[in-house]
Design a protein around this motif. Structure first.
Motif, short mmCIF file in Angstrom:
data_model
loop_
_atom_site.label_atom_id
_atom_site.label_comp_id
_atom_site.label_asym_id
_atom_site.label_seq_id
_atom_site.Cartn_x
_atom_site.Cartn_y
_atom_site.Cartn_z
N ASP A 98 0.81 -1.22 0.00
CA ASP A 98 0.00 0.00 0.00
C ASP A 98 0.84 1.27 0.00
OD1 ASP A 98 -2.41 -1.43 -0.02
OD2 ASP A 98 -2.49 -1.53 2.17
N ALA A 99 1.96 1.26 0.71
CA ALA A 99 2.81 2.46 0.75
C ALA A 99 3.43 2.74 -0.62
CB ALA A 99 3.90 2.30 1.80
N ALA A 100 3.85 1.70 -1.33
CA ALA A 100 4.39 1.89 -2.68
C ALA A 100 3.30 2.44 -3.61
CB ALA A 100 4.96 0.58 -3.22
N CYS A 101 2.07 1.97 -3.45
CA CYS A 101 0.95 2.50 -4.24
C CYS A 101 0.73 3.98 -3.93
CB CYS A 101 -0.33 1.72 -3.95
SG CYS A 101 -0.30 0.05 -4.60
N LEU B 279 -0.12 4.09 4.53
CA LEU B 279 0.56 2.82 4.76
C LEU B 279 -0.33 1.60 4.57
CD1 LEU B 279 2.66 3.79 7.88
CD2 LEU B 279 3.26 3.97 5.46
N GLY B 280 -1.60 1.71 4.89
CA GLY B 280 -2.49 0.55 4.77
C GLY B 280 -1.91 -0.64 5.51
N SER B 281 -1.79 -1.76 4.83
CA SER B 281 -1.27 -2.99 5.44
C SER B 281 0.21 -3.23 5.15
CB SER B 281 -2.10 -4.19 4.97
OG SER B 281 -1.97 -4.33 3.56
N SER B 282 0.93 -2.20 4.75
CA SER B 282 2.36 -2.34 4.44
C SER B 282 3.15 -2.76 5.68
CB SER B 282 2.94 -1.00 3.96
OG SER B 282 2.27 -0.55 2.82
N PRO B 283 4.23 -3.52 5.48
CA PRO B 283 5.10 -3.84 6.61
C PRO B 283 5.69 -2.55 7.18
CG PRO B 283 5.99 -4.74 4.55
CD PRO B 283 4.70 -4.06 4.23
N THR B 284 5.89 -2.48 8.48
CA THR B 284 6.41 -1.26 9.11
C THR B 284 7.76 -1.47 9.78
OG1 THR B 284 5.13 -1.71 11.11
CG2 THR B 284 4.12 -0.26 9.44
N SER B 285 8.49 -2.47 9.34
CA SER B 285 9.87 -2.66 9.78
C SER B 285 10.61 -3.46 8.72
CB SER B 285 9.93 -3.37 11.14
OG SER B 285 9.44 -4.68 11.02
N CYS B 286 11.92 -3.25 8.65
CA CYS B 286 12.74 -4.01 7.72
C CYS B 286 14.21 -3.89 8.13
CB CYS B 286 12.53 -3.55 6.27
SG CYS B 286 13.07 -1.88 5.90
N ALA B 287 15.03 -4.73 7.52
CA ALA B 287 16.48 -4.69 7.69
C ALA B 287 17.04 -4.27 6.33
CB ALA B 287 17.03 -6.04 8.10
N LEU C 90 14.98 1.15 -1.22
CA LEU C 90 14.18 2.36 -1.07
C LEU C 90 13.19 2.10 0.05
CD1 LEU C 90 13.19 5.18 -2.06
CD2 LEU C 90 11.63 3.93 -3.59
N THR C 91 13.17 3.00 1.04
CA THR C 91 12.29 2.82 2.19
C THR C 91 11.60 4.15 2.51
OG1 THR C 91 14.02 3.37 3.80
CG2 THR C 91 13.80 1.04 3.16
N TYR C 92 10.65 4.06 3.42
CA TYR C 92 9.92 5.24 3.90
C TYR C 92 9.99 5.24 5.42
CZ TYR C 92 5.89 8.28 4.84
OH TYR C 92 5.06 9.28 5.28
N TYR C 93 10.48 6.34 6.00
CA TYR C 93 10.58 6.46 7.45
C TYR C 93 9.31 7.13 7.97
CZ TYR C 93 12.50 7.36 12.08
OH TYR C 93 12.70 7.40 13.44
N ILE C 94 8.51 6.38 8.69
CA ILE C 94 7.17 6.82 9.10
C ILE C 94 7.18 8.11 9.92
CG2 ILE C 94 5.07 6.17 10.34
CD1 ILE C 94 5.82 3.20 9.62
N PRO C 95 7.97 8.21 11.00
CA PRO C 95 7.85 9.42 11.84
C PRO C 95 8.14 10.74 11.12
CG PRO C 95 9.05 7.71 13.02
CD PRO C 95 8.90 7.25 11.59
N TRP C 96 9.08 10.75 10.21
CA TRP C 96 9.45 12.00 9.53
C TRP C 96 8.77 12.16 8.17
CZ3 TRP C 96 15.48 12.03 10.29
CH2 TRP C 96 15.76 12.15 11.66
N ASN D 167 12.46 -0.50 13.14
CA ASN D 167 11.02 -0.28 13.19
C ASN D 167 10.71 1.06 12.54
OD1 ASN D 167 10.41 -2.66 14.59
ND2 ASN D 167 10.97 -1.71 16.52
N ASP D 168 9.47 1.26 12.16
CA ASP D 168 9.00 2.49 11.51
C ASP D 168 9.67 2.74 10.16
OD1 ASP D 168 7.21 3.10 13.54
OD2 ASP D 168 8.70 4.21 14.69
N LEU D 169 10.18 1.70 9.53
CA LEU D 169 10.83 1.80 8.23
C LEU D 169 10.11 0.85 7.26
CD1 LEU D 169 13.25 3.33 7.02
CD2 LEU D 169 14.64 1.32 7.50
#
Length: 139
Positions: A40-43, A73-81, A87-93, A107-109
């Motif tokens: 969902d976040a990529a969309c 974000l919808g149902s996108s994963p909210t953490s990764c390594a 390419l990622t998205y940092y939720i708080p900022w 977390n939050d990535l």
């Protein structure tokens, strides 16, 4: 304005099916691709295309750029390594982060996609110049 609407339509169509979407980054004559994840976040990122962003160094592992609007974000994963070229998205900022080297699980990535070698080099060498990002095709 028609270009923005067309790119958004491409993105929405791609999000309606389980398929990857390719976007392109361009700086001057150089271009490279990013293969987006199906989430969902990529969309939501596709809905903002085309974009003109400036990336800046953030620590030694990433270059970041701020989006005009936060991603849904919808149902996108909210953490990764993240690894090099992610390419990622940092939720708080509300910023995109391109990893120029690997990093610890965070977390939050949100994972958004993977840069080609050419796209990664463009982001790394962009300094404070504006990079154009647009949807190019569905796969």
């Amino acid at each position: 304005m028609k270009l923005k609407a067309s790119a958004a339509a491409i993105g929405l169509m791609a999000c309606g099916v389980l398929s990857a979407q390719t976007i392109e980054v361009q700086l001057g004559e150089k271009a490279g691709t990013i293969e987006l994840n199906v989430n969902d976040a990529a969309c939501s990122l596709l809905e903002q295309m085309p974009l003109r962003l400036k990336f800046e160094d953030f620590g030694s592992a990433e270059r970041i750029a701020y989006l005009p609007q936060k991603l849904k974000l919808g149902s996108s994963p909210t953490s990764c390594a993240p690894s090099e070229g992610d390419l990622t998205y940092y939720i708080p900022w509300g910023n995109l982060a391109v990893f120029v080297k690997g990093w610890r699980p965070s977390n939050d990535l949100v994972p958004l996609g993977k840069l080609s070698d050419q796209a990664l080099e463009i982001i790394k060498s962009s300094s404070n110049r504006t990079i154009e990002i647009r949807a190019v095709r569905s796969k």
